[in-house]
Structures are given as structure tokens and as C-alpha cells.
Design a protein around this motif. Structure first.
Motif, short mmCIF file in Angstrom:
data_model
loop_
_atom_site.label_atom_id
_atom_site.label_comp_id
_atom_site.label_asym_id
_atom_site.label_seq_id
_atom_site.Cartn_x
_atom_site.Cartn_y
_atom_site.Cartn_z
N ILE A 157 -52.61 -34.85 51.51
CA ILE A 157 -51.88 -35.23 50.31
C ILE A 157 -52.20 -34.34 49.11
CG2 ILE A 157 -53.61 -36.91 49.51
CD1 ILE A 157 -51.21 -38.71 48.71
N ARG A 158 -53.40 -33.80 49.08
CA ARG A 158 -53.80 -32.96 47.93
C ARG A 158 -53.31 -31.52 48.06
NH1 ARG A 158 -58.62 -34.26 50.44
NH2 ARG A 158 -59.26 -35.61 48.73
N TYR A 159 -52.66 -31.20 49.19
CA TYR A 159 -52.28 -29.81 49.42
C TYR A 159 -50.78 -29.61 49.51
CZ TYR A 159 -57.22 -29.43 50.63
OH TYR A 159 -58.59 -29.47 50.60
N GLU A 160 -50.02 -30.32 48.72
CA GLU A 160 -48.57 -30.16 48.73
C GLU A 160 -48.16 -29.00 47.82
OE1 GLU A 160 -46.85 -33.86 47.64
OE2 GLU A 160 -47.49 -34.91 49.46
N ASP A 161 -47.10 -28.30 48.24
CA ASP A 161 -46.51 -27.21 47.43
C ASP A 161 -47.54 -26.15 47.06
OD1 ASP A 161 -44.04 -28.54 47.44
OD2 ASP A 161 -44.66 -29.78 45.75
N LEU A 162 -48.17 -25.58 48.07
CA LEU A 162 -49.18 -24.55 47.84
C LEU A 162 -48.61 -23.16 48.07
CD1 LEU A 162 -52.34 -25.97 49.64
CD2 LEU A 162 -51.85 -26.02 47.20
N ASP A 163 -49.11 -22.21 47.32
CA ASP A 163 -48.85 -20.79 47.60
C ASP A 163 -49.96 -20.34 48.54
OD1 ASP A 163 -48.67 -18.05 47.68
OD2 ASP A 163 -48.34 -17.80 45.54
N MET A 164 -49.65 -20.26 49.84
CA MET A 164 -50.70 -19.98 50.82
C MET A 164 -51.31 -18.60 50.65
SD MET A 164 -51.72 -22.44 52.66
CE MET A 164 -52.63 -21.56 53.92
N ASN A 165 -50.54 -17.63 50.18
CA ASN A 165 -51.13 -16.31 49.95
C ASN A 165 -52.28 -16.40 48.96
OD1 ASN A 165 -49.39 -14.90 51.66
ND2 ASN A 165 -47.83 -14.70 50.07
N PHE A 166 -52.07 -17.16 47.90
CA PHE A 166 -53.10 -17.34 46.88
C PHE A 166 -54.27 -18.14 47.45
CE2 PHE A 166 -54.50 -19.59 42.86
CZ PHE A 166 -55.21 -18.49 42.38
N GLN A 167 -53.95 -19.17 48.25
CA GLN A 167 -55.00 -20.01 48.84
C GLN A 167 -55.87 -19.21 49.82
OE1 GLN A 167 -55.57 -23.29 47.97
NE2 GLN A 167 -54.01 -22.91 46.41
N ILE A 168 -55.23 -18.35 50.60
CA ILE A 168 -55.98 -17.54 51.57
C ILE A 168 -56.97 -16.63 50.85
CG2 ILE A 168 -55.81 -15.74 53.33
CD1 ILE A 168 -54.86 -18.47 54.27
N GLU A 169 -56.53 -16.02 49.76
CA GLU A 169 -57.42 -15.15 48.98
C GLU A 169 -58.64 -15.91 48.49
OE1 GLU A 169 -55.21 -13.39 45.84
OE2 GLU A 169 -53.90 -12.22 47.15
#
Length: 361
Positions: A157-169
Motif C-alpha cells: 500500500i505504501r508503494y503506489e505510483d512509484l518511479d521505479m528508475n528513481f527507486q532502483i537508484e
């Protein structure tokens, strides 16, 4: 006299028919044309008229599964009957060829159970097939899976609408520590799997590889990205910035996204294969009835964490509640005199002689 014999035969037949009507047969293995599993399985429940379990029931119940294949006159099928010792059985079978048809025959005291034989038109695919269903939602429904699980909802629930490129970094920056942490970044695109791993010890990626590869051979997965922690310990502390990392374990202090352990996934994928300790086989190898089990926690394992040594202290202080021993000393060899002697391994099935909790690592 002939009339009496005929009436007696009729009564016995009716009673037998009544018993057979009460036998319950259910499970995904009864839809082999739709559901492709490493080992298909279904349940047979005799408890409606066998209130008290008898070991003779296993002798009275028989199973035959056969079919025809393109390559051979008969399909290669391995059948395994598991007696749960409570009046119910698990029947599982592994299909090695593509079968043109399949017939499941169930017998009680040498007579067909009502509904038997169950006949299915093919193709009945083996579990090794590369035969993905093209609709993910339909596939879930056919397999009888719930649309979601509360645990998954809470973790995601806390990970909706994420920019995965940014998260991976950010994940790589915070958690890529080659000597102590190993991660794999997976991308599923057009039902193909791509990955890049970080860390010195990445051999456990075979477990996450296997489950993803198995799924892509059975259903067209939606495009996605995920990061999997290959270690045994969760990474994302609840006081830290939330980052979407999947882990095999969690704790009250961490917020990793939990998934089934590699032991569970491997034993499922290798069911009736090279793994013999799985969720189904355990149910057919329990020696004691529930009323015969003793109330004590049991644990065996090596000395891989200090908490395990503390568990030995707890067990020695409470021998009536906990049976815990170390099977090997590797990390704390200087403590062997205090926490030894090391004890031999015990059969996995012996862990089910207790009624409270079974732990093994």
C-alpha cells in the motif's frame, strides 16, 4: 430363500451406494486440462461415514491414473497416494508427457467411487511445458487463487505510483554492500525476464529465477520491475525511507515486502521431483495423531546468529517447554564447550510429533 438373498444384496448395495455418495472428492487435480502444476493433486474425504480412522482404509482405497500420448501408447504418469491418517487422502500425480486424454479411477473396496472414472479430453500438458495462458486474470480464477491477500495489500500500500528508475537508484545507493548484502533487480517485459544482480554472493538468485521462469511458462505476466533481497535477513528498517524490496523474511522492525521463502517455493516447484520434503508429503508422513502429540516447541539448527545461542539458554531453563539443540558450530566455535555438544540432525517429519510449534533451520 432366494428372495431373502436378493433383498439382503439390495440392502448391502444401497448402503454401499449411500456411503459412496458421501465420499467427497475435490481439488485442482480434477481439472488437469486447465491447471498445470509441478504435481497435480486432489483430496478424497471418507470422514462422513468413517468417523474413526482405521489404517485399513488405506488398503481399501485405490487409485489408477492413465492416458494416451502422441509419442507413446501410454502417458508417463507417476501417482502418489498420501494417507493423512484422519480419514482423508491426498492423491497427487505428475504428468511427464502431453496426454491426448486422461482417466482417473478411484476405488473403494475394489469398486468405483461414485463419479469414477473421471475422464478428461486433452491436451493435458506436463509441468515442463512452455504453455503460457494469455490472460492473467482468467488464469488466476481457473487456479482458484484469491484476487489478493491481506499481507500483500498491507505490504504494497505504501508503494503506489512509484518511479521505479528513481527507486532502483536509491536502493542500490543504500543497500548495495557487496560483502554483506546481495540484491537482484528484475524486469519482466513481454513475458521475458531480465535481471542484474549486486553483491558478492548472488547464488541464491536461482530460487527467484526459478519461480519467475516457471510463472512465465504458465501465464503471460504483466510488465513489472522488482528488487529481491537474496539474504536471509530483512533490509528496510521501519524508521528508514520506505523502499520496495522483496524479502524472504520480515520482522516487527522492518517493512520489506514479504514473499514465501525459497524453501517453500523450491519444494513446490520440485514437488514429486528432486525435493521430497514439501507441504503435501509432510501431511502423508505424520506418525502421531493430534491427541498423541506432546506440547513442546522443538528446534534444530546451526549457530549462525547469537539469538540461537540465547535460544539454547531458554531451552535449558525451560526443558518442559522447549527442546532446542545446535547441530553444528561454525560462527561461535569458541562457545561449543558452553552450548554443546552438537546434536545430530533429526528427520523433518519428527518435528510434527509436537502440537505447539515446529521450527527447523
Amino acid at each position: 430363500m432366494i428372495r431373502k438373498i436378493a433383498v439382503t444384496f439390495f440392502i448391502i448395495t444401497c448402503i454401499n451406494q449411500s456411503f459412496q455418495n458421501e465420499i467427497k472428492i475435490y481439488g485442482p487435480g480434477l481439472e488437469p486440462q486447465k491447471i498445470v502444476m509441478p504435481a497435480r493433486y486432489f483430496f478424497v474425504n471418507f470422514t462422513s461415514f468413517n468417523e474413526k480412522y482405521s489404517p485399513y482404509l488405506a488398503n481399501d482405497f485405490a487409485v489408477e491414473i492413465e492416458g494416451n500420448s502422441i509419442k507413446n501408447a501410454h502417458c508417463r504418469i507417476w501417482v502418489n497416494k498420501l494417507d493423512r491418517k484422519d480419514g482423508t487422502f491426498i492423491v497427487r500425480y505428475k504428468v511427464y508427457d502431453t496426454c491426448l486424454d486422461l482417466k482417473i479411477s478411484l476405488y473403494y473396496k475394489s469398486k468405483h467411487i461414485i463419479g469414477s472414472p473421471f475422464k478428461f479430453n486433452g491436451p493435458i500438458q506436463p509441468d515442463q511445458c512452455d504453455c503460457p495462458h494469455n490472460n492473467f486474470d482468467t488464469w488466476l480464477k481457473e487456479y482458484g487463487c484469491p484476487t489478493t491477500y491481506e499481507q500483500i495489500d498491507n505490504d504494497l500500500i505504501r508503494y503506489e505510483d512509484l518511479d521505479m528508475n528513481f527507486q532502483i537508484e536509491k536502493i542500490i545507493k543504500h543497500y548495495s554492500k557487496p560483502e554483506s548484502t546481495s540484491l537482484c533487480h528484475y524486469v519482466v517485459k513481454d513475458n521475458l525476464i531480465y535481471r542484474k544482480c549486486y553483491g558478492k554472493h548472488v547464488g541464491f538468485n536461482m530460487f527467484s529465477d526459478n519461480i519467475l521462469l516457471f510463472l512465465t511458462r504458465k501465464v503471460s505476466l504483466p510488465d513489472m520491475e522488482l528488487v529481491i533481497n537474496l539474504g536471509d535477513w530483512p533490509l528496510v528498517h521501519k524508521t528508514a525511507q520506505p523502499l520496495p524490496i522483496f524479502s524472504w523474511c520480515g520482522s516487527d522492525d522492518t517493512i520489506d515486502i514479504l514473499m514465501p521463502t525459497y524453501d517453500i517455493t523450491e519444494s513446490t516447484l520440485e514437488n514429486m521431483g528432486r525435493v521430497t520434503l514439501d507441504i503435501l508429503s509432510v501431511q502423508g508422513n505424520i506418525a502421531l495423531n493430534w491427541s498423541e502429540r506432546y506440547d513442546k516447541a522443538i528446534w534444530r539448527g546451526r549457530d549462525s546468529r547469537l539469538e540461537r545461542l540465547k535460544l539454547i539458554d531458554i531451552a535449558r531453563a525451560n526443558p518442559d517447554l522447549v527442546n532446542a539443540s545446535l547441530t553444528n558450530f561454525f560462527f561461535f566455535r569458541d562457545k561449543e564447550a558452553e552450548y554443546g555438544p552438537k546434536q545430530p540432525h533429526i528427520s523433518f517429519f519428527k518435528f510434527f510429533d509436537v502440537s505447539i510449534i515446529e521450527i527447523k533451520t
